[in-house]
Design an enzyme around this catalytic site. Structure first.
Site, PDB file in Angstrom:
ATOM      1  N   GLU A   1       4.876  -4.716   7.096  1.00 47.93           N
ATOM      2  CA  GLU A   1       4.056  -3.756   7.856  1.00 47.93           C
ATOM      3  C   GLU A   1       4.587  -3.448   9.244  1.00 47.93           C
ATOM      4  O   GLU A   1       4.550  -2.301   9.688  1.00 47.93           O
ATOM      5  CB  GLU A   1       2.604  -4.261   7.961  1.00 47.93           C
ATOM      6  CG  GLU A   1       1.796  -4.067   6.688  1.00 47.93           C
ATOM      7  CD  GLU A   1       1.894  -5.237   5.719  1.00 47.93           C
ATOM      8  OE1 GLU A   1       2.818  -6.071   5.864  1.00 47.93           O
ATOM      9  OE2 GLU A   1       1.044  -5.314   4.828  1.00 47.93           O
TER      10      GLU A   1
ATOM     11  N   GLU B   1      -0.670  -9.255  -0.237  1.00 53.26           N
ATOM     12  CA  GLU B   1      -2.066  -9.588   0.086  1.00 53.26           C
ATOM     13  C   GLU B   1      -2.920  -9.666  -1.184  1.00 53.26           C
ATOM     14  O   GLU B   1      -3.842 -10.473  -1.266  1.00 53.26           O
ATOM     15  CB  GLU B   1      -2.625  -8.555   1.064  1.00 53.26           C
ATOM     16  CG  GLU B   1      -1.961  -8.681   2.438  1.00 53.26           C
ATOM     17  CD  GLU B   1      -2.307  -7.546   3.373  1.00 53.26           C
ATOM     18  OE1 GLU B   1      -1.977  -6.387   3.045  1.00 53.26           O
ATOM     19  OE2 GLU B   1      -2.900  -7.798   4.432  1.00 53.26           O
TER      20      GLU B   1
ATOM     21  N   ALA C   1       0.862  -1.176   0.000  1.00 48.52           N
ATOM     22  CA  ALA C   1       0.000   0.000   0.000  1.00 48.52           C
ATOM     23  C   ALA C   1       0.901   1.229   0.000  1.00 48.52           C
ATOM     24  O   ALA C   1       2.050   1.175   0.458  1.00 48.52           O
ATOM     25  CB  ALA C   1      -0.880  -0.016   1.239  1.00 48.52           C
TER      26      ALA C   1
ATOM     27  N   GLY D   1       0.469  -4.897   1.123  1.00 49.16           N
ATOM     28  CA  GLY D   1      -0.777  -4.958   0.355  1.00 49.16           C
ATOM     29  C   GLY D   1      -0.598  -5.604  -1.015  1.00 49.16           C
ATOM     30  O   GLY D   1      -1.562  -6.102  -1.598  1.00 49.16           O
TER      31      GLY D   1
END
Ligand code: CAA
Length: 255
Positions: free
Chosen positions: A128, A108, A62, A105
């Site tokens: 993260e 993911e 992200a 992300g």
């Protein structure tokens, strides 16, 4: 400007992120564009398989710069899970073709796919915790289910990325190929799947997914048997078996 593209041909749809200057880091706009394109895939009866692939880097996570100033409410708005869950709910098989970084992300996103193919120099992980957060787009749920809780926890607690050979050894990816062969390998696999009985492929994906959620194995086999029997109402079952007996290739009609 569109930073996500969807190209479909011969039953294979390819979804790509195009933000090379940020290693394909994902922000709200990109995931919103992805969401619309996933709706298109879901509505398109001609799609037999979706490949998720971006050039050079799958996605470096992200967008940290876009998230940095979020408060709790902002983080909820930024969250990618509604779109990622939509991908997992697609009825057709999905393949993530991973080049370069698949982090946070991005990892993911790769986990939303049914199958993952990685290039030799791909690096995958959940950094993260190095940022003071934890994976918030399905990683804490899907990684333990795929590779087991202990290995997933090690990856998530350390934030360390792993290389493709290690990812293969722990079942995080299905296969590893030369870096410049990643998309080609995914397309080859997608084409093989696309040739199979489409109703059966869609139905078996659903049965496998329901079985994974079903704690009672006997109940799982009952769902399997019920859905399996339904296939005998389809044109494609008659055609598939007739073609076998006539020693020819079947011509499936997706019905
Ligand atoms: N967000 C925003 N920008 C990113 C980014 C990210 N996740 N990853 C890379 N970029 C940007 C860099 O800021 C840089 O831009 P500038 O040139 O404008 O500074 C550009 O992409 C190239 O990156 P680097 O110069 O850092 O390239 P590198 O080869 O030296 O390092 C890397 C590559 C190791 C992947 C490094 O970029 C990195 O650590 N990126 C962050 C990875 C990360 O932590 N991802 C998880 C994000 S959190 C998350 O995903 C939460 C969630 O659960 C949804």
């Amino acid at each position: 400007m569109a930073q996500v593209t969807l190209k479909a041909a011969e039953g294979i749809a390819v979804l790509s992120v195009d933000r090379p200057e940020a290693l394909n880091a994902l922000n709200r706009e990109i995931v919103d564009q992805m969401d619309e394109l996933i709706d298109q895939v879901a509505a398109d009866d001609s799609v037999r398989c979706l490949v998720i692939h971006s050039d050079k880097n799958f996605a470096a996570g992200a967008d940290i710069k876009a998230m940095a100033e979020c408060d709790e409410e902002g983080a909820k708005v930024f969250a990618f899970s509604p779109t990622y869950n939509k991908i997992t709910k697609l009825s057709v098989p999905t393949i993530a073709a991973i080049e370069g970084y698949a982090l946070g992300g991005g990892m993911e996103l790769a986990l939303t796919a049914d199958i993952r193919i990685a290039g030799k120099s791909a690096k995958m992980g959940f950094p993260e915790v190095t940022l003071g957060i934890f994976p918030g787009a399905g990683g804490t749920i899907r990684a333990p289910k795929l590779i087991g809780p202990a290995l997933a926890k090690e990856m998530i607690f350390t934030g360390d990325a792993i290389k493709a050979d290690r990812a293969l050894a722990i079942g995080l990816v299905n296969r590893v190929v030369e870096d410049d062969q990643v998309l080609e390998e995914a397309m080859k696999l997608a084409k093989r799947i696309a040739k199979r009985g489409p109703v059966a492929v869609r139905m078996v994906k659903d049965v496998i997914n329901r079985g994974l959620e079903e704690p009672d194995v006997i109940k799982g086999t009952e769902i399997e048997a019920e859905q399996w029997a339904k296939l005998f109402n389809t044109y494609d079952q008659k055609e598939g078996m007739k073609a076998f007996m006539e020693k020819r290739k079947p011509t499936f009609q997706n019905r």
